[in-house]
Design an enzyme around this catalytic site. Structure first.
Site, mmCIF file in Angstrom:
data_model
loop_
_atom_site.group_PDB
_atom_site.id
_atom_site.type_symbol
_atom_site.label_atom_id
_atom_site.label_comp_id
_atom_site.label_asym_id
_atom_site.label_seq_id
_atom_site.Cartn_x
_atom_site.Cartn_y
_atom_site.Cartn_z
ATOM 1 N N LYS A 32 51.611 -2.728 33.008
ATOM 2 C CA LYS A 32 50.489 -2.104 32.297
ATOM 3 C C LYS A 32 50.813 -0.633 31.967
ATOM 4 O O LYS A 32 50.728 -0.229 30.810
ATOM 5 C CB LYS A 32 49.221 -2.213 33.168
ATOM 6 C CG LYS A 32 47.935 -1.984 32.417
ATOM 7 C CD LYS A 32 46.794 -2.857 32.920
ATOM 8 C CE LYS A 32 46.594 -2.849 34.411
ATOM 9 N NZ LYS A 32 46.044 -1.613 34.932
ATOM 10 N N SER A 68 48.104 -5.977 38.495
ATOM 11 C CA SER A 68 48.778 -4.803 39.051
ATOM 12 C C SER A 68 50.283 -5.051 39.140
ATOM 13 O O SER A 68 50.704 -6.136 39.537
ATOM 14 C CB SER A 68 48.241 -4.533 40.452
ATOM 15 O OG SER A 68 46.854 -4.619 40.415
ATOM 16 N N CYS A 125 52.525 -5.279 36.765
ATOM 17 C CA CYS A 125 53.075 -6.230 35.797
ATOM 18 C C CYS A 125 53.307 -5.583 34.439
ATOM 19 O O CYS A 125 53.282 -6.260 33.412
ATOM 20 C CB CYS A 125 52.148 -7.432 35.649
ATOM 21 S SG CYS A 125 52.086 -8.442 37.127
ATOM 22 N N ARG A 178 53.463 5.331 45.417
ATOM 23 C CA ARG A 178 52.750 5.764 44.207
ATOM 24 C C ARG A 178 52.905 7.256 43.935
ATOM 25 O O ARG A 178 53.292 8.036 44.811
ATOM 26 C CB ARG A 178 51.253 5.480 44.385
ATOM 27 C CG ARG A 178 50.904 4.018 44.669
ATOM 28 C CD ARG A 178 50.677 3.285 43.422
ATOM 29 N NE ARG A 178 50.336 1.880 43.634
ATOM 30 C CZ ARG A 178 49.564 1.180 42.788
ATOM 31 N NH1 ARG A 178 49.041 1.734 41.735
ATOM 32 N NH2 ARG A 178 49.348 -0.106 43.002
HETATM 33 C C1 OXD Z 1 45.918 -1.829 41.171
HETATM 34 C C2 OXD Z 1 46.110 -0.407 40.820
HETATM 35 O O1 OXD Z 1 45.424 -2.579 40.319
HETATM 36 O O2 OXD Z 1 46.520 0.385 41.651
HETATM 37 O O3 OXD Z 1 46.267 -2.218 42.292
HETATM 38 O O4 OXD Z 1 45.860 -0.061 39.665
HETATM 39 MN MN MN Z 2 45.099 -1.609 38.417
#
Ligand code: OXD
Ligand code: MN
Length: 618
Positions: free
Chosen positions: A266, A262, A264, A379
């Protein structure tokens, strides 16, 4: 239960669903039950309820709302998350477990009357495209309208899938309660937070929390149940994005999957300009009848980290965050109906409301630490269909054929920006030996180097050895296994400065894509194949329109034998406590002997990639 709800439930003709709802109604004692089908009006009503109850507040842009989690509920709570294990069974020492009977008894007590005075929402979803070979129906029971609304943005509605079950119990279920709320709709009792995973009954209980990583059943809680199922059969449930990679001036799409811990990189990899996204967090992978690997995104939305989303680095997401659409912000600063976050690339106000309540610049927490204007793990939640770069195959029930898998960690001093594994088994080794520095996505100290196999360790609920054996076996089922790559976007110099710019990842990914099609040569090193300088220079020029110097290449792709050997020693120690498959041991031994051999041959701890390229050429 109101008559309407009773009818919708009866229509499913599923005793298991009815029993579960009856059991948790009796235990949690909600004042009201609302059952939501796939009907768009019923679904839209949930958002309205979240607003009426104050769990979300409207912002000035149409469709945007803000939600706050408690001050101490801002990340995944690993300490309180436990797998319930039946007597006599054990898992890896790294997995947090609790005796099943003890855990269920504790839950029974904590959940007694927990929904009194509240409304219980029952929702039906489908993980993966409905009717596909990947699909798993999932039922959510929650007393949080915010959770039920988030899931509407993040998952495919699945009441119809429950019909198709024809009374079977082949579904996951999740029971959540935020517990008592304060006047702002924020969970009060986070000290009594529990997230208990019951593999025996394919269910997860999560109480006294709201942060979606803890509360939203279909996200990381379902991933754990899926990992358990996948390991009992022959597929993979992974913490992976899926994307279509589009090389410049070529008419082809090459599908990649990538696992990163998380926070990093993605989402930002899946969102690289010019590429198409299928998903940014969780994928199921299956060996397909033609011998290739197919994968689907089991989600249909993004619960993305908002910090550093700005018009320069993430123009498409930024546009979504600033124009009308259904979207939930969480834990950002709000001033005069507008949201603000860290790294948004524009001036921010000195006061407003955030996860600490009324906020002003200089405000400190109880420990005397400055409270930033928004949480680092703040978020946004929105549907993937809002994105202009959504891949046209995102809803294909057969998924997409995966040509490459990437494993990436937050590593400041060991691995180069990209390396290609020698083959599938070496690729599993690259994933199994991933290390990463901790981030704000989980509670606890940031920046600690941790063991992060397949970026999935937080969610692995079967012995690690079994999980890795399943990966090794998976490759054997494929005629053409995906190529595997290791990436590292976070390499730093001796002064702590990043050796790369954020946008450079586009060059690494396009290099990997070309490798899939056999278009570039590569330099063999003890840790795998690295790019040749000239190919990167071309890629930087054609895709990033910037120069790429030999000095940059030499610093970024230096083979740090000393660090790599130290890492191997750490990894070996980790696996000593697990019953790792023999193939992993063989890969570790082979990597060590290559590293030692190269150290002896070159007589140095650090190897310049330009010299290696020349030595290999000679
Ligand atoms: C996590 C996410 O891996 O929110 O924490 O995707
Ligand atoms: Mn995640």
């Amino acid at each position: 239960m109101p008559d309407g709800a009773r009818k919708k439930l009866a229509a499913l003709n599923n005793r298991h669903v009815e029993d579960i709802i009856a059991e948790y109604t009796a235990l949690c004692r909600p004042d009201k039950i609302t059952l939501v089908t796939d009907d768009p009006e019923e679904r839209a009503r949930i958002r309205q309820i979240a607003l009426e109850k104050g769990e979300e507040k409207a912002l000035s842009v149409a469709g945007h709302t803000v939600h706050y989690d408690g001050f101490f509920d801002q990340g995944r709570d690993k300490a309180c998350t436990k797998v319930l294990v039946p007597e006599g069974q054990s898992l890896s020492p790294r997995i947090n477990t609790l005796d099943r009977k003890t855990g269920l008894a504790e839950l029974h007590q904590l959940m007694n009357g927990i929904m009194r005075g509240k409304e219980m929402f029952v929702r039906f979803f489908c993980l993966g495209p409905g009717g596909s070979a990947f699909a798993i129906p999932a039922m959510q029971i929650t007393d949080s309208a915010y959770v039920a609304h988030s899931e509407d943005l993040l998952y495919r509605s699945g009441y119809a899938e429950f019909h198709k079950l024809q009374g079977s119990d082949h579904f996951f279920h999740f029971i959540h309660s935020a517990g008592a709320l304060d006047e702002d709709g924020v969970a009060r009792n986070v000290a009594q937070r529990r997230v208990y995973i019951d593999l025996v009954a394919n269910r997860v209980f999560t109480i006294n929390n709201q942060y979606a990583g803890n509360s939203v059943g279909l996200k990381k809680l379902a991933l754990r149940l899926a990992i358990n199922q996948a390991n009992q059969s022959d597929w993979l449930a992974e913490h992976m994005f899926l994307m279509g990679v589009h090389p410049v001036a070529k008419e082809r799409t090459t599908y990649f999957a990538g696992a990163f811990p998380s926070a990093c990189g993605k989402t930002s990899t899946a969102m690289i300009p010019g590429q198409t996204i299928i998903g940014d967090d969780i994928a199921y992978l299956k060996a397909w009848s033609d011998g290739t690997c197919h994968a689907v995104n089991i989600e249909s939305g993004i619960f993305g980290i908002i910090s550093d989303v700005n018009p320069i680095d993430d123009p498409l997401i930024y546009k979504c965050l600033t124009t009308p659409r259904e979207l939930i912000f969480s834990n950002v600063l709000v001033n005069d109906g507008r949201p603000y976050w860290l790294g948004m690339g524009m001036p921010t106000p000195a006061r407003g409301t955030n996860h600490s309540g009324a906020w002003f610049e200089g405000k400190k927490d109880d420990e005397g630490k400055l409270i930033p204007l928004a949480h680092k793990n703040a978020r946004y939640t929105m549907r993937l269909s809002e994105l202009e770069n959504l891949d046209p195959q995102a809803e294909n029930p057969d998924g997409v054929p995966i040509s490459a898998i990437i494993y990436g960690g937050r590593d400041s001093d060991t691995n180069p920006p990209i390396v290609q594994a020698f083959g599938w088994e070496h690729g599993v080794f690259i994933g199994a030996t991933l290390e990463s520095e901790t981030t704000a996505a989980t509670l606890g100290q940031e920046g600690q180097r941790t063991f992060a196999p397949m970026a999935n360790l937080d969610f692995i609920v079967v012995p690690l050895g079994l999980y890795l054996a399943n990966h090794f076996k998976f490759g054997k089922r494929l005629n053409k296994p995906p190529l595997v790559f290791g990436t590292n976007y976070f390499l730093k110099d001796e002064h702590g400065r990043f050796l790369n710019e954020k946008t450079d990842k586009k060059a690494w990914i396009l290099w990997a894509e070309a490798r899939v099609h056999g278009e570039y040569g590569a330099v063999a090193t003890p840790i795998g194949w690295i790019p040749r300088y000239a190919d990167l220079q071309t890629l930087f020029d054609t895709t990033l329109h910037k120069p790429y110097s030999r000095t940059d290449y030499a610093r970024q792709f230096e083979i740090r034998l000393d660090r790599l050997l130290e890492k191997l020693a750490r990894i070996e120690k980790m696996y000593a406590a697990e019953s790792a498959p023999p193939t992993l041991g063989e890969q570790i031994a082979a990597q060590r002997s290559r590293l030692l051999q190269w150290r002896a041959d070159f007589g140095r701890e650090r190897l310049n990639p330009l010299e290696i390229e020349q030595a290999v050429a000679e």
